[in-house]
Design a protein around this motif. Sequence first.
Motif, mmCIF file in Angstrom:
data_model
loop_
_atom_site.group_PDB
_atom_site.id
_atom_site.type_symbol
_atom_site.label_atom_id
_atom_site.label_comp_id
_atom_site.label_asym_id
_atom_site.label_seq_id
_atom_site.Cartn_x
_atom_site.Cartn_y
_atom_site.Cartn_z
ATOM 1 N N VAL A 1 0.833 -1.190 0.000
ATOM 2 C CA VAL A 1 0.000 0.000 0.000
ATOM 3 C C VAL A 1 0.874 1.249 0.000
ATOM 4 O O VAL A 1 0.639 2.181 -0.769
ATOM 5 C CB VAL A 1 -0.962 0.001 1.219
ATOM 6 N N ILE A 2 1.904 1.253 0.860
ATOM 7 C CA ILE A 2 2.769 2.433 0.951
ATOM 8 C C ILE A 2 3.517 2.664 -0.353
ATOM 9 O O ILE A 2 3.629 3.800 -0.826
ATOM 10 C CB ILE A 2 3.725 2.317 2.153
ATOM 11 N N LYS A 3 4.009 1.601 -0.975
ATOM 12 C CA LYS A 3 4.718 1.742 -2.253
ATOM 13 C C LYS A 3 3.793 2.303 -3.331
ATOM 14 O O LYS A 3 4.181 3.171 -4.101
ATOM 15 C CB LYS A 3 5.296 0.402 -2.699
ATOM 16 N N THR A 4 2.558 1.814 -3.370
ATOM 17 C CA THR A 4 1.592 2.282 -4.361
ATOM 18 C C THR A 4 1.254 3.750 -4.133
ATOM 19 O O THR A 4 1.257 4.554 -5.072
ATOM 20 C CB THR A 4 0.313 1.422 -4.307
ATOM 21 N N LEU A 5 0.974 4.108 -2.879
ATOM 22 C CA LEU A 5 0.653 5.504 -2.560
ATOM 23 C C LEU A 5 1.834 6.419 -2.839
ATOM 24 O O LEU A 5 1.671 7.526 -3.357
ATOM 25 C CB LEU A 5 0.218 5.638 -1.103
ATOM 26 N N SER A 6 3.024 5.967 -2.503
ATOM 27 C CA SER A 6 4.225 6.767 -2.726
ATOM 28 C C SER A 6 4.452 7.015 -4.214
ATOM 29 O O SER A 6 4.770 8.134 -4.626
ATOM 30 C CB SER A 6 5.437 6.065 -2.111
ATOM 31 N N ALA A 7 4.289 5.989 -5.035
ATOM 32 C CA ALA A 7 4.459 6.149 -6.482
ATOM 33 C C ALA A 7 3.420 7.111 -7.041
ATOM 34 O O ALA A 7 3.742 7.994 -7.845
ATOM 35 C CB ALA A 7 4.364 4.794 -7.181
ATOM 36 N N ASP A 8 2.163 6.976 -6.580
ATOM 37 C CA ASP A 8 1.096 7.860 -7.035
ATOM 38 C C ASP A 8 1.368 9.301 -6.605
ATOM 39 O O ASP A 8 1.219 10.236 -7.394
ATOM 40 C CB ASP A 8 -0.246 7.379 -6.478
ATOM 41 N N PHE A 9 1.792 9.477 -5.359
ATOM 42 C CA PHE A 9 2.096 10.810 -4.838
ATOM 43 C C PHE A 9 3.245 11.439 -5.624
ATOM 44 O O PHE A 9 3.187 12.606 -6.004
ATOM 45 C CB PHE A 9 2.439 10.710 -3.349
ATOM 46 N N SER A 10 4.289 10.668 -5.893
ATOM 47 C CA SER A 10 5.436 11.176 -6.652
ATOM 48 C C SER A 10 5.020 11.594 -8.053
ATOM 49 O O SER A 10 5.459 12.633 -8.558
ATOM 50 C CB SER A 10 6.536 10.118 -6.734
ATOM 51 N N GLU A 11 4.181 10.796 -8.666
ATOM 52 C CA GLU A 11 3.708 11.107 -10.021
ATOM 53 C C GLU A 11 2.865 12.379 -10.029
ATOM 54 O O GLU A 11 3.044 13.252 -10.877
ATOM 55 C CB GLU A 11 2.894 9.931 -10.558
ATOM 56 N N ARG A 12 1.957 12.494 -9.073
ATOM 57 C CA ARG A 12 1.061 13.650 -9.031
ATOM 58 C C ARG A 12 1.761 14.947 -8.630
ATOM 59 O O ARG A 12 1.254 16.030 -8.916
ATOM 60 C CB ARG A 12 -0.092 13.393 -8.062
#
Length: 184
Positions: A1-12
């Motif tokens: 979950v943290i990896k997915t959220l982190s990747a999404d946050f970095s992209e956005r």
Amino acid sequence: VIKTLSADFSERTADHPRRRYGGISLGGAIAGGMQKMEAAPEPGLYAATGIDAAALVMNNHLFQAMVKAAHHVNVRRAFAANGHTLTDLQEQWRDIQVPPRTPFTLALGGLDYIVRQREILRRVATWRIHNPGIQIIRNPWLGHNGTKKWFNSNICSMLEPKPATAHTITGVGHYSLSGLVTEQ
């Protein structure tokens, strides 16, 4: 979950010059995990978080009652029904329990019976061995929800370079009877 959220946050936020992680309660643990994934993160801002999440889910009756009242789920029974034990969850969540090694501010309520100040302050003392950049803001008369409200109301002032509050505990200081701290 943290990896997915982190990747999404970095992209956005790719076009943002600065990023700061912050969160409250479970959100604080998730945001802390995201902060740990950054190469050179800004100091994080967290509130009412940092305790053993597995013990909270499996042993804290107040937390269990709050989840049941809000979501109509017996959280301990739900984890147990899926084969989880306290030890199993502690092992699975061990990475979440390790705080960032970079600076962060943690706001705590003195009347928080979910994230008990006495317990978390003992943890912070050991965390500071590896991370002297931890600041604590103590709000002695706030519970868990009060700390959440306080955090949300004060987030802008905490984004300043050095949070200005009489209850900030820095690396070295003296406690007065009123709970205020002065730096040496």
